[in-house]
Enzyme design. Structure first.
Site, PDB file in Angstrom:
ATOM      1  N   CYS A  12       0.819  -1.230   0.000  1.00  0.00           N
ATOM      2  CA  CYS A  12       0.000   0.000   0.000  1.00  0.00           C
ATOM      3  C   CYS A  12       0.840   1.261   0.000  1.00  0.00           C
ATOM      4  CB  CYS A  12      -0.982   0.056   1.161  1.00  0.00           C
ATOM      5  SG  CYS A  12      -0.651  -1.051   2.472  1.00  0.00           S
ATOM      6  N   GLU A  32      10.913  -4.961   7.345  1.00  0.00           N
ATOM      7  CA  GLU A  32      11.324  -3.609   6.989  1.00  0.00           C
ATOM      8  C   GLU A  32      12.824  -3.617   6.706  1.00  0.00           C
ATOM      9  OE1 GLU A  32       8.910  -3.624   9.491  1.00  0.00           O
ATOM     10  OE2 GLU A  32       7.409  -2.539   8.318  1.00  0.00           O
ATOM     11  N   HIS A  50      -2.148   7.155   3.713  1.00  0.00           N
ATOM     12  CA  HIS A  50      -1.614   6.005   4.452  1.00  0.00           C
ATOM     13  C   HIS A  50      -2.320   5.865   5.801  1.00  0.00           C
ATOM     14  CE1 HIS A  50       1.082   2.760   4.176  1.00  0.00           C
ATOM     15  NE2 HIS A  50       1.807   3.075   5.228  1.00  0.00           N
ATOM     16  N   TYR A 100      -4.589   2.295   7.177  1.00  0.00           N
ATOM     17  CA  TYR A 100      -4.561   1.550   8.435  1.00  0.00           C
ATOM     18  C   TYR A 100      -5.954   1.250   8.965  1.00  0.00           C
ATOM     19  CZ  TYR A 100       0.484   2.008   8.929  1.00  0.00           C
ATOM     20  OH  TYR A 100       1.838   1.891   8.760  1.00  0.00           O
ATOM     21  N   CYS A 121      -6.089  -2.356   6.728  1.00  0.00           N
ATOM     22  CA  CYS A 121      -5.179  -3.497   6.928  1.00  0.00           C
ATOM     23  C   CYS A 121      -5.129  -3.925   8.387  1.00  0.00           C
ATOM     24  CB  CYS A 121      -3.791  -3.165   6.407  1.00  0.00           C
ATOM     25  SG  CYS A 121      -2.958  -1.799   7.229  1.00  0.00           S
ATOM     26  N   GLU A 151       4.138  -0.753  14.318  1.00  0.00           N
ATOM     27  CA  GLU A 151       3.860  -0.053  13.054  1.00  0.00           C
ATOM     28  C   GLU A 151       2.538   0.708  13.127  1.00  0.00           C
ATOM     29  OE1 GLU A 151       4.292  -2.394   9.358  1.00  0.00           O
ATOM     30  OE2 GLU A 151       2.537  -1.258   8.690  1.00  0.00           O
TER      31      GLU A 151
END
Lengths: 487, 487, 487, 487
Positions: free
Chosen positions: A104, A257, A292, A296, A299, A447
């Site tokens: 994403c 990451e 973004h 969230y 997801c 995160e």
């Protein structure tokens, strides 16, 4: 239709010559590395589900650039239905993978870049927008994974980029050439970097004139010369190296990451989308972050569904699922999870077109969404652990379960409701451990806190976007206070 | 266009012969009673704003029954845009009145009744739907306020209606006649009853066959013989009797609830919409409650805007508005307020048509919305009081402010930032007192808790609507647990 | 034994010639004023219980000044047992009155003044301590109520006292004479002022040299020339004027605050305890606030006990007391209430002697105590309202309950579990309304927020008292980070 | 003085012949196993600090059995000062180790066993108390670590021990012999089992007559025949196998839990402290749990100090320690941490003697303490992660930091405030990762939830211990409701 299969996607990554370092070693075949493969599986699910008709409404879109059917992850949102479908796609993928599937960031970068380059061109007479759209058409046609790279190391948080002891602590242009620019710096926390075809770099904050060299945005192949990627460790990551079937928790999926080093990387002009226009850096950050923060609300909710499922399963295995306090905790988890979802849906449904035609979410509500995401997953995880019981962190290794002497003892003594096997219970405990204390927690908790900006960033946006003047006017009117001329 | 002006609305109420009791006295002219007038003003605002073009998108709708422009409060939602517009209308009215404006209960009752009568007719061969639509057309054409009356006294909460010591503790049919039915019982907490033209009665809970006489829904004029209304006290209500300009807090608006006694009231068949069909009582309650839980994602948010405005104003008057901890509290208030709004918008945007064509909100998200409303206004009020300082509850009377000897002392000593007058500060304090400890708190806090069902009712719905089986399947798949045949 | 009876206390107040203004009128006999009498009853309970042997451990102490038995409210704490007994005394009185009983401010002022005058004398060679102890001996011997007066109006919160537009916004010395000082200013939020024999004034904050005239502490009779008191309104205060037996909620007790104007009041030197020693103003504030923050771990817990009792009673009346969600809410209320109590006890048990011998609570824990008090009563009140149901704010007047026509309807329809009468239920609802939305809420909620300093004041103390350097050392040691020389 | 040195303690463990299984392998020398050694270091700290004079007040006590100086971990509390000192000792050790140091379970078992055996003997004429005291004298003289073993596997939570499909799911007596008993079953979550000299087994819940064989308490050497121990995995446990200096986070210390299998273990009568007296099982559980719930008000607070130290350190390294929102979060962490401490102190200060002379904490407050511990560490951890930033879960391996090519890049780009090295920052991040997502989180979070009983166990105790009848009486008195005869 420009869609890749899951297998072709994985093959396509093999052909890249990325330089990747994992735990002190340079790795040749990242695709097959057991620490990375689960994250690749997760990202590949974005390809796999796009091939399945029952998910077409969420996974596919019709490109406004080409009229072709494309994976929604490469699409520019054309209306609020697109924005809503994005949130639903992300929830679906969170449910299917139980982790971060990494694609994403690129999608959010595309959408932000589209409207900002348009407005920048209009204001400054630059020509970034057409260039960007050519690039995006390429991405759509090849169904690429693009890592949207924003976060700079930032050094001393009190200092602007050019004031830092080391000028490279923010990515910047070190040379402008006739055919392109040379950039230096690093990007941290790059989700899914090892699974990406391309990297799209953006500035990390609002910049002023002194920092104009830091106002740079561009795309490069992930294996461009000068790019190094260093894998970031996650809690319990090396269980993936134990050939574990059970202790790994999430059998198939994971995330990662990486630190990306840009060691004097050359970028041709055709891939440069901002180069000095510092006045637009803030807008780009705000829009990317806005998209973004919306993400969230999808997801993390999907992962939340999985976590609620683990808690309810364990309650069932233990025979506590009918206890009123357990039911109450499950309801609370659902409530918090759906509150985040509501925020994701609301900021989408209230979206509005930008000048370029691409739709932007309602920024206030997207920030509200993310601010809830910095809180609720932690509480959901706490409630899940409450339901699970202490075995979550005291369960012996799967090798003990298989041991000829102690294995039978464990099978005997860790059995709870007779209908279920000890192994089922152990698998479920390990999945919850993964999500609340293991690699899954890196994505589901930390995160959720810092991705798309730490909570204070959302609070600053709320302070800016809440129309306090208007609220005071409402109050004065009801209190019978005469308006006075502004000071 | 079938719209009444504000003034005609007030006149229309005068012609009713309601029997109303206020603090031990039967009242002739309710409209002019100082305890009631503020609530009438609030309800009248639903007429006033409907006349103002800038609010037309929110206040008006095109009737699917007649094609006429009607007040949205009498409209059947035809699409998700209608559902979203409803939430925005309610937020607007909350902002304008700072209290409960009482007209949504009727609107929510209409929409619930429409789909349920349709489905009931289809299942049972009854003819309620056409009858209901004729009634609603009458309501639309005369732009009426209808009190949606659901909550019965309920007596001993452990017992079903027919098991109670007193059979009248739930409204029931005591006689069926050729031309209509006779009903007896009471409805509690009737918001805005004194300002209504009509009352639409519904059952309060799911009923079983033994309680079929309690499965009754109908509409009657508010002044039908046998109807008595008894005004419910609110905190600090009698300040409205003090000819107060300042201590009353909200200068113009307020709310009220009443007990309605139905002492053998006759209802002609043409106004009966359920009479014994107990199997549909639960559906009606669920839908009405669902719509009303959505409503709170609008109206309470609007009042929240006012309360945030009072807090920010007081911070400004005190010179603390730039203090970081104050700014942080304001942001938190905004965040909580907008989270409720997001839930209101989301359950609307995710609405779906029912069989009758009328749109229903997403029930899961509407319940999530209301459950947040049972929490966040209390926290917003707490933060508001934090910002206001203790003077909120220690401020002398406005008569002291006007007193020749002590008035000047108060003007001197209660002055804060010099630019603002002591009176401005006092007015704002009184408004906040109204909203957090006075009559406004009855609506903003206690009604947020219990209106549209107490929190446990929402939790039960969440437990029912959350698909836990699916969430467990997701978890098992990720944990590698083989599905087993159902028990 | 120097103890007054309850009746003598009330008589003793009659002989004072205080100038008191209530709602715009100067009042001759405050003692008999129906708005004030409930608060007098509450304060008088501190005398009444002191006469009852079963409470002697909490209510009485042996004076270190005279060896006599005194009311603990006039006592200097001689050990941690005294500090603990104080908390238990306050909880007891909160339980007995359900409101603020107003006498602890004086007690907390005595204890703070004692150690600070001692240390001030030692540092500066002044002679305040002996003077103060003479005064306190007088207080003990006559068993007086002394209002501890700290909070100044403060004007613009950004400005120091001498920088304000009006120099009187903080109490200050306007003249020093051979026989005493003349002071001017005002004190706000003076709890129980109308029931006090004396007023003990202290500065409100840390002062610097420029503000030395504001560094003033002294005691004066409550009826000294130049003192005016103005009653502060509370929510629903005028129900006390309705000759109510029921709507008033708390039948006998209440509280009040007042604005005290000091209009050039003369104070003889024998009653002056600070006059210019600005360097000790902060210490005095800190200690007084510390003791008072401890107090709230007692008194508010006692009121919390009453509120929990109302909630449990209503659950019983409604037949819901066995429902698991109700039991869970009651447990949560108890948990929060006892957490505050634990903080009150802990800061007492960890007390230490000051140089004067008087014991001081642990300041860090006392601030922790108060910070919890700014939160938990609000949540307890919210849960109480959840359990009570909406009738809390929709119940008709007691005059309706007594009305010949509607009274019987109300008795019939507001009956719940048959064993209990409607009147019992209504009385309990009104008591909860009092505590959560009425005059009781002024004390239980808003005063919990701001009394003894607003939450930010506690946070500043926590930041100062938490030894962060030590915590960082602990972390570095475990992380294996070598200590470096200080910067 | 009966104190062992740290080194002698470790040597003493070597001589035991425990059967221990770790990750599928039977281990010969547990003491040297890298997965266990950190936990041994933590436990050994209880010996080490006992030798240091500055900690004598907390670490040492004078035995009431022998008059000797003993380690407080083997002491019976003789007064409230002992109870308070215990809490302070545990906070100290939490600060020094940053983990669970494992020795309090035994201490809490001793104290519970002492008073319960006394009361049991008095009621039933048994002779357990003298026997137990002989055993404890042995423990004191040899300064032993004793694992207090309570939690049985429990199987199906709806069924009593004897109703389970497998009768061994709770430890029970399988044979009574002239010289002792034979027991079978298992104990889960045994903290520090591998570091213990002895195991003291207790029943896990209140038992009824049918389950009298399950009412069994005794002590055995940790290497008694038939005892197997199986190491429980913790998050990121195998980092301890990586010869890590940095990634391990807590360089020296850790914890562990184990499953203990009792495979027909023989216990001589001299070590049996309950054998069938089911009526006292509940009391033993309640007291042990009470003491252990008190413990958490010390040890978890000490770890909290470390965690606050990591957060403040990182803020300093990043240059954010002066930002108001960071300071505010640190204050909140301190506030929550000290609230738990206050509860630990309060339940100790309010302790009372039992019949045996051993002091018992205030049970209500001890349960309040633990219930807060099931919440606040999670919130403290969340705030810590907020302050730390995302690098907490994206930091590359220490092997990357040392790598010749990428190491210098990481040193360059992960530097923040110039005064601090990248290594310092990384070490601190790893310590926080350990505490919030790694092995430390198993103790700081999940054990805080479930150790000493899951939150619902505390809630049940609160419901039992809160005197609701008295609270209702208080409310009725204030509301003016006449007391009625009990039903």
């Amino acid at each position: 239709m420009a869609l890749m299969t899951r297998d072709k996607y994985i093959e396509s990554l093999r052909s890249l010559k990325k330089r990747v370092f994992i735990m002190g070693q340079e790795v040749e075949s990242v695709v097959d590395h057991p620490l990375v493969r689960p994250s690749l599986n997760a990202c590949a699910t974005t390809y796999e589900l796009a091939q399945q008709p029952e998910y077409a409404d969420r996974m596919l879109a019709t490109s406004n650039l080409t009229g072709q059917t494309v994976n929604r992850f490469t699409h520019l949102h054309q209306n609020t239905a697109d924005l809503v479908a994005k949130v639903k796609m992300l929830r679906l993928l969170g449910q299917k993978t139980g982790c971060c599937f990494q694609r994403c960031v690129g999608m959010d970068a595309f959408n932000a870049m589209d409207s900002v380059t348009y407005e920048m061109d209009r204001a400054l007479g630059t020509e970034y927008h057409a260039r960007f759209r050519r690039y995006l058409q390429h991405v759509q046609e090849h169904d690429l994974v693009v890592d949207g790279a924003m976060t700079d190391p930032k050094g001393d948080r009190r200092l602007a980029p050019s004031q830092q002891a080391d000028p490279d602590l923010f990515v910047h242009i070190v040379e402008k050439k006739p055919d392109g620019i040379v950039v230096r710096g690093a990007k941290l926390h790059q989700t899914g970097a090892l699974n990406s075809h391309e990297i799209m770099v953006m500035p990390t904050q609002t910049l002023s004139e002194e920092d104009q060299d830091y106002a740079v945005a561009f795309a490069v192949p992930a294996d461009a010369p000068g790019i190094l990627m260093i894998y970031g460790r996650q809690p319990s990551d090396t269980r993936k190296l134990e050939s574990s079937q059970l202790d790994v928790g999430n059998r198939e999926f994971g995330g990662h990451e990486a630190v990306i080093i840009l060691d004097d990387v050359f970028v041709p002009w055709e891939r440069v989308f901002m180069a000095g226009e510092y006045a637009f850096s803030g807008l780009l950050v705000e829009r990317f972050a806005g998209y973004h923060r919306q993400s969230y609300g999808g997801c993390k909710v999907g992962v939340g569904d999985v976590l609620i499922g683990t808690a309810q399963s364990l309650a069932q295995y233990h025979g506590t699922d009918k206890a009123s306090h357990i039911k109450d905790k499950i309801v609370e988890m659902v409530h918090l999870n759906e509150t985040m979802y509501a925020c994701g849906i609301a900021c989408s449904a209230e979206g509005k077109p930008t000048a370029s035609g691409t739709y932007l979410i309602d920024l206030l509500l997207a920030n509200v969404c993310k601010l809830n995401v910095t809180r609720f997953p932690y509480e959901i995880a706490r409630l899940a652990q409450d339901i699970a019981g202490g075995l979550l962190v005291t369960l012996p290794s799967e090798k003990d379960l298989a041991h000829p002497e102690v294995g039978p003892f464990l099978a005997k003594y860790l059995r709870s409701v007779n209908r279920y096997t000890t192994e089922e219970r152990c698998r479920m405990l390990r999945l919850m451990e993964n999500l609340t204390l293991g690699p899954g927690a890196a994505a589901y908790l930390t995160e959720s806190m810092h991705g798309a900006g730490s909570p204070q960033a959302q609070r600053i946006m709320l302070a800016r976007l809440a129309d306090l003047e208007e609220k005071m006017r409402l109050a004065r009117r009801l209190a019978g206070i005469t308006e006075r001329p502004p000071q």
